[in-house]
Design a protein around this motif. Structure first.
Motif, PDB file in Angstrom:
ATOM      1  N   VAL A   1       0.839  -1.205   0.000  1.00  0.00           N
ATOM      2  CA  VAL A   1       0.000   0.000   0.000  1.00  0.00           C
ATOM      3  C   VAL A   1       0.870   1.250   0.000  1.00  0.00           C
ATOM      4  N   MET A   2       1.921   1.256   0.790  1.00  0.00           N
ATOM      5  CA  MET A   2       2.812   2.413   0.858  1.00  0.00           C
ATOM      6  C   MET A   2       3.457   2.680  -0.501  1.00  0.00           C
TER       7      MET A   2
ATOM      8  N   LEU B   1      -4.829  -0.147  -8.723  1.00  0.00           N
ATOM      9  CA  LEU B   1      -4.487  -1.257  -7.825  1.00  0.00           C
ATOM     10  C   LEU B   1      -4.689  -0.868  -6.365  1.00  0.00           C
ATOM     11  N   LEU B   2      -4.310   0.339  -6.037  1.00  0.00           N
ATOM     12  CA  LEU B   2      -4.455   0.823  -4.664  1.00  0.00           C
ATOM     13  C   LEU B   2      -5.925   0.793  -4.249  1.00  0.00           C
ATOM     14  N   GLY B   3      -6.781   1.266  -5.126  1.00  0.00           N
ATOM     15  CA  GLY B   3      -8.211   1.249  -4.832  1.00  0.00           C
ATOM     16  C   GLY B   3      -8.732  -0.163  -4.612  1.00  0.00           C
ATOM     17  N   GLN B   4      -8.222  -1.108  -5.368  1.00  0.00           N
ATOM     18  CA  GLN B   4      -8.684  -2.491  -5.233  1.00  0.00           C
ATOM     19  C   GLN B   4      -8.177  -3.144  -3.952  1.00  0.00           C
TER      20      GLN B   4
ATOM     21  N   GLN C   1      -7.222  -1.808  -1.192  1.00  0.00           N
ATOM     22  CA  GLN C   1      -7.628  -1.161   0.047  1.00  0.00           C
ATOM     23  C   GLN C   1      -9.114  -1.390   0.352  1.00  0.00           C
ATOM     24  N   SER C   2      -9.803  -2.084  -0.528  1.00  0.00           N
ATOM     25  CA  SER C   2     -11.225  -2.331  -0.298  1.00  0.00           C
ATOM     26  C   SER C   2     -11.405  -3.364   0.815  1.00  0.00           C
ATOM     27  N   TYR C   3     -12.518  -3.254   1.509  1.00  0.00           N
ATOM     28  CA  TYR C   3     -12.817  -4.197   2.588  1.00  0.00           C
ATOM     29  C   TYR C   3     -12.866  -5.625   2.053  1.00  0.00           C
ATOM     30  N   SER C   4     -13.473  -5.800   0.889  1.00  0.00           N
ATOM     31  CA  SER C   4     -13.619  -7.161   0.358  1.00  0.00           C
ATOM     32  C   SER C   4     -12.264  -7.794   0.054  1.00  0.00           C
ATOM     33  N   PHE C   5     -11.305  -7.018  -0.450  1.00  0.00           N
ATOM     34  CA  PHE C   5      -9.983  -7.566  -0.734  1.00  0.00           C
ATOM     35  C   PHE C   5      -9.291  -7.981   0.559  1.00  0.00           C
TER      36      PHE C   5
END
Length: 114
Positions: free
Chosen positions: A30-31, A47-50, A52-56
């Protein structure tokens, strides 16, 4: 009704290692993606958006628990000389492990909670 069109190979051991690595290295990933996204990298932003999602995050943690059981079960069936008497205990142990994962209270569950 779903039909099986063709058998396919799933590399459970490789998948388990990949999920374990992502769970362990998630903060660093993430960093790094955040730094790349700030530089305007569109792929990094996506990719960051994906990731960081709760489901991921939830799926990564669930798979990190479930895949070791699947890997062990899979290794039994990969042997060239499968001992048929050893299959039932391994399958039963796998079912018991999955049942325990399903029925065990989670971190936010408390006795008496509705």
């Amino acid at each position: 009704m779903v039909s099986l069109k063709q058998p396919c190979a799933v590399r459970w051991l490789s998948l388990h290692r990949a999920v374990k690595a992502m769970k362990h290295n998630w903060p660093a990933v993430v960093m790094e993606l955040t730094e790349e996204a700030l530089r305007g990298n569109a792929k990094a932003q996506g990719l960051l958006g994906q990731i960081q999602s709760y489901s991921f995050i939830a799926m990564t943690h669930a798979l990190s628990d479930l895949l070791p059981v699947m890997t062990k079960l899979n290794l039994v069936f990969q042997k060239d000389d499968v001992n048929l008497s050893s299959i039932r205990p391994v399958v039963q142990a796998s079912v018991a492990a999955f049942t325990q994962f399903r029925d065990a209270p989670g971190p936010g569950d408390f006795p008496g909670r509705l």
